[in-house]
Design an enzyme around this catalytic site. Structure first.
Site, PDB file in Angstrom:
ATOM      1  N   GLU A   1      42.787 -11.549  14.511  1.00  0.00           N
ATOM      2  CA  GLU A   1      42.114 -10.567  15.371  1.00  0.00           C
ATOM      3  C   GLU A   1      42.119  -9.185  14.728  1.00  0.00           C
ATOM      4  OE1 GLU A   1      39.669  -9.983  18.077  1.00  0.00           O
ATOM      5  OE2 GLU A   1      40.874 -11.692  18.713  1.00  0.00           O
TER       6      GLU A   1
ATOM      7  N   GLU B   1      34.774  -5.589  11.411  1.00  0.00           N
ATOM      8  CA  GLU B   1      33.787  -4.980  12.304  1.00  0.00           C
ATOM      9  C   GLU B   1      33.686  -3.469  12.076  1.00  0.00           C
ATOM     10  OE1 GLU B   1      34.999  -6.069  16.244  1.00  0.00           O
ATOM     11  OE2 GLU B   1      33.908  -7.972  16.166  1.00  0.00           O
TER      12      GLU B   1
END
Length: 139
Positions: free
Chosen positions: A77, A84
């Site tokens: 994560e 991102e």
């Protein structure tokens, strides 16, 4: 680049000591925790797995598997968030197919690690939970 220039360039961004490196790592974990809803969910799910492990008295080898699964999801994560952010930094708000592809692949990696964690927890905890419930019913 001359050797003396390279040294000053590389040390400019390096941590001066181990404590400073730990401080920056902690700030990174705080940032991802505060900024990413999924990371927070994964942290709480991991704590629930750890609590279940204590209640159901898992073995040392089972602890290794459970903790590996939890930390794999958290690391995945965090890397997804890094990817991102880098893609957003480069592309801004402009839609680009390659940017979408990179983000989707990173999210897919998180999904794979999450599936591994769910299957690992289920294989270890469900039989122990079943035994616990059967023991309660018998008594």
């Amino acid at each position: 680049m001359a050797l003396k220039d390279k040294k000053s360039y590389t040390t400019q961004w390096k941590n001066r000591n181990f404590i400073q490196a730990l401080k920056h790592a902690g700030e990174g974990l705080q940032t991802v925790y505060h900024d990413e809803r999924n990371f927070r969910f994964d942290c709480w799910a991991g704590l629930a797995v750890v609590a279940a492990g204590f209640l159901l008295q898992v073995t040392n080898n089972e602890w290794r598997s459970l903790l590996l699964a939890v930390f794999l999801v958290l690391a995945s994560e965090a890397w997804n968030t890094v990817i991102e952010n880098i893609v957003d930094l480069i592309c801004g708000t402009k839609h680009q197919p390659a940017a979408k592809k990179a983000k989707d692949i990173a999210a897919g990696a998180v999904l794979l690690s999450s599936l591994y964690a769910v299957f690992t927890a289920a294989m270890i905890l469900l039989p122990k939970l079943w035994q616990f419930l059967v023991a309660l019913r018998v008594n």
